[in-house]
Design a protein around this motif. Structure first.
Motif, short mmCIF file in Angstrom:
data_model
loop_
_atom_site.label_atom_id
_atom_site.label_comp_id
_atom_site.label_asym_id
_atom_site.label_seq_id
_atom_site.Cartn_x
_atom_site.Cartn_y
_atom_site.Cartn_z
N LEU A 22 0.80 -1.23 0.00
CA LEU A 22 0.00 0.00 0.00
C LEU A 22 0.84 1.28 0.00
O LEU A 22 0.67 2.16 0.85
N PRO A 23 1.73 1.45 -0.98
CA PRO A 23 2.55 2.67 -1.02
C PRO A 23 1.76 3.89 -1.46
O PRO A 23 0.88 3.80 -2.31
N VAL A 24 2.09 5.05 -0.88
CA VAL A 24 1.45 6.32 -1.25
C VAL A 24 2.51 7.43 -1.25
O VAL A 24 2.99 7.83 -0.19
N PRO A 25 2.90 7.94 -2.43
CA PRO A 25 3.88 9.03 -2.47
C PRO A 25 3.35 10.30 -1.83
O PRO A 25 2.15 10.60 -1.88
N SER A 26 4.26 11.06 -1.22
CA SER A 26 3.87 12.31 -0.58
C SER A 26 3.59 13.39 -1.62
O SER A 26 4.05 13.30 -2.77
N PRO A 27 2.85 14.43 -1.25
CA PRO A 27 2.54 15.50 -2.21
C PRO A 27 3.77 16.19 -2.79
O PRO A 27 3.73 16.64 -3.94
N ASP A 28 4.86 16.27 -2.02
CA ASP A 28 6.06 16.92 -2.55
C ASP A 28 7.01 15.94 -3.23
O ASP A 28 8.07 16.33 -3.71
N GLY A 29 6.63 14.66 -3.27
CA GLY A 29 7.41 13.66 -3.97
C GLY A 29 8.63 13.14 -3.24
O GLY A 29 9.37 12.31 -3.77
N SER A 30 8.87 13.58 -2.01
CA SER A 30 10.10 13.22 -1.31
C SER A 30 10.00 11.92 -0.51
O SER A 30 11.03 11.32 -0.18
N GLN A 31 8.77 11.50 -0.17
CA GLN A 31 8.60 10.35 0.69
C GLN A 31 7.49 9.44 0.18
O GLN A 31 6.68 9.83 -0.67
N ILE A 32 7.44 8.22 0.72
CA ILE A 32 6.38 7.28 0.39
C ILE A 32 5.90 6.62 1.68
O ILE A 32 6.68 6.03 2.43
N LEU A 33 4.61 6.74 1.95
CA LEU A 33 3.99 5.98 3.03
C LEU A 33 3.79 4.54 2.58
O LEU A 33 3.57 4.27 1.40
N PHE A 34 3.84 3.60 3.53
CA PHE A 34 3.47 2.23 3.22
C PHE A 34 3.13 1.49 4.50
O PHE A 34 3.34 2.01 5.61
N MET A 35 2.59 0.30 4.37
CA MET A 35 2.24 -0.54 5.50
C MET A 35 3.18 -1.74 5.54
O MET A 35 3.52 -2.30 4.49
N SER A 36 3.59 -2.12 6.74
CA SER A 36 4.47 -3.27 6.89
C SER A 36 4.22 -3.95 8.23
O SER A 36 3.82 -3.29 9.21
N ASP A 37 4.47 -5.26 8.27
CA ASP A 37 4.41 -6.00 9.53
C ASP A 37 5.82 -6.39 9.99
O ASP A 37 6.01 -7.35 10.73
N ARG A 38 6.82 -5.63 9.57
CA ARG A 38 8.21 -5.98 9.86
C ARG A 38 8.57 -5.86 11.33
O ARG A 38 9.62 -6.37 11.75
N ASP A 39 7.77 -5.18 12.16
CA ASP A 39 8.08 -5.10 13.59
C ASP A 39 7.48 -6.26 14.38
O ASP A 39 7.64 -6.33 15.60
N SER A 40 6.76 -7.15 13.70
CA SER A 40 6.17 -8.37 14.29
C SER A 40 5.01 -8.10 15.24
O SER A 40 4.47 -9.03 15.82
N LEU A 41 4.63 -6.84 15.43
CA LEU A 41 3.48 -6.54 16.27
C LEU A 41 2.19 -6.74 15.48
O LEU A 41 1.29 -7.47 15.89
N SER A 42 2.09 -6.06 14.36
CA SER A 42 0.94 -6.14 13.46
C SER A 42 1.34 -5.36 12.22
O SER A 42 2.51 -5.04 12.03
N ARG A 43 0.38 -5.03 11.37
CA ARG A 43 0.68 -4.19 10.22
C ARG A 43 0.56 -2.73 10.63
O ARG A 43 -0.52 -2.27 10.99
N ASN A 44 1.66 -1.99 10.58
CA ASN A 44 1.71 -0.60 11.03
C ASN A 44 2.13 0.32 9.88
O ASN A 44 2.54 -0.13 8.81
N VAL A 45 2.04 1.64 10.14
CA VAL A 45 2.35 2.66 9.13
C VAL A 45 3.84 3.00 9.18
O VAL A 45 4.40 3.27 10.24
N TYR A 46 4.46 3.00 8.01
CA TYR A 46 5.87 3.35 7.85
C TYR A 46 5.98 4.45 6.78
O TYR A 46 5.07 4.65 5.98
N VAL A 47 7.13 5.10 6.76
CA VAL A 47 7.44 6.06 5.71
C VAL A 47 8.89 5.87 5.30
O VAL A 47 9.74 5.46 6.12
N MET A 48 9.19 6.09 4.04
CA MET A 48 10.56 6.01 3.56
C MET A 48 10.80 7.15 2.58
O MET A 48 9.86 7.77 2.07
N ASP A 49 12.07 7.42 2.33
CA ASP A 49 12.42 8.39 1.29
C ASP A 49 12.06 7.81 -0.07
O ASP A 49 11.89 6.59 -0.22
#
Length: 303
Positions: free
Chosen positions: A113-140
């Motif tokens: 579920l990636p979503v680029p930011s309005p200024d194009g610098s970042q991308i939101l996404f969902m991940s379960d990499r912390d093993s808790l559940s599926r949470n919100v992350y952001v990357m460049d």
């Protein structure tokens, strides 16, 4: 789309109750912009684009693995989506001029579920990499600098930037600890772009998800369940003015706004047959944009 996969095996290309029958794409007015969507018309889920009136559909991904959840860059030059082409769900970006594909995540967990930011610098996404559940992350935008924005055991999905990039809407699944009879209630929350100031926006019975800000940021469209029926809703960005937009006899979900804020494109149907429609916010006019068997879903309207 974990929740939808379990609850929404739906879509028949028929019109909604309390409305005139939808017109086909060749009867509709000329649309504006491009719409990305997912379809299995070629045998498996692929990312396509088409004109705003449903004309000129084109397969972009052409791969035998699942490709899903396309989202436009603000300048319209690329699409981000997730794919299982390398063995598990990872996030990719496609340059629409060259069709060059870049893999942005590389982790054994599920990244979706990636979503680029309005200024194009970042991308939101969902991940379960912390093993808790599926949470919100952001990357460049190049996949570096991954940061976790939410951290809890509640399942979350459907992240979305506000038009100015200052806020993030997302769905959090809430569950009464004493209730084990059904899936938790999904509600839409808002937080600031750093993950702070989390507040609940919706408070209605049934699972709510897929929040999308209008281009001017004043409203949020989403889909919600009420009495086992999925409809499109709009709400003011401050949580007031809840309105059922479709009030449909068939399933309606996954809305996205047209660039001018006058239409919502969405998925509708039943009994395993899904198609892409659009609805005018003011007049409630409905226009059918795809006309195939199987699944046409996850539309995203290029700005």
């Amino acid at each position: 789309m974990k929740t939808l996969s379990a609850a929404l095996l739906v879509v028949l290309a028929i019109s909604c109750k309390d409305s005139k029958p939808g017109v086909s794409a060749d009867q509709a007015e000329t649309g504006s912009g491009k719409i990305a969507f997912v379809t299995d018309r070629d045998g498996n889920p692929e990312v396509y684009i088409m004109d705003g009136d449903g004309a000129n559909p084109e397969n972009l991904t052409r791969h035998d693995s699942l490709d899903f959840s396309p989202s436009w860059s603000a300048d319209g030059t690329s699409l981000s989506f997730y794919s299982k082409r390398d063995g598990n769900a990872e996030i990719y970006r496609m340059d629409l001029q060259t069709r060059q594909l870049t893999r942005l995540t590389n982790h054994p967990a599920t990244d979706v579920l990636p979503v680029p930011s309005p200024d194009g610098s970042q991308i939101l996404f969902m991940s379960d990499r912390d093993s808790l559940s599926r949470n919100v992350y952001v990357m460049d935008k190049d996949g570096s600098g991954i940061r976790q924005l939410t951290r809890n055991a509640a399942y979350e999905e459907s992240p979305e930037w506000s038009p100015d990039g200052s806020q993030i809407a997302f769905t959090r699944q809430l569950r009464d600890s004493s209730d084990t009879s059904h899936a938790g209630n999904g509600e839409i929350f808002l937080m600031d772009a750093q993950g702070g100031g989390v507040k609940r926006l919706t408070d209605k019975e049934g699972y709510d998800s897929g929040a999308k800000f209008s281009p001017d940021g004043s409203k949020i469209a989403f889909y919600g369940a009420q009495e086992d029926q999925w409809d499109l809703y709009t709400i003011n960005a401050d949580g007031t003015g809840l309105q059922n937009l479709t009030n449909d006899a068939i399933e309606c979900y996954s809305p996205d706004w047209s660039p001018d804020g006058e239409w919502l494109v969405y998925t509708a149907g039943s009994k395993g047959n899904y198609n892409i429609w659009k609805i005018n916010i003011r007049t409630k006019e409905r226009v059918r944009l795809t006309r195939t068997s199987g699944r046409n879903e996850a539309p995203s309207w290029g700005r």
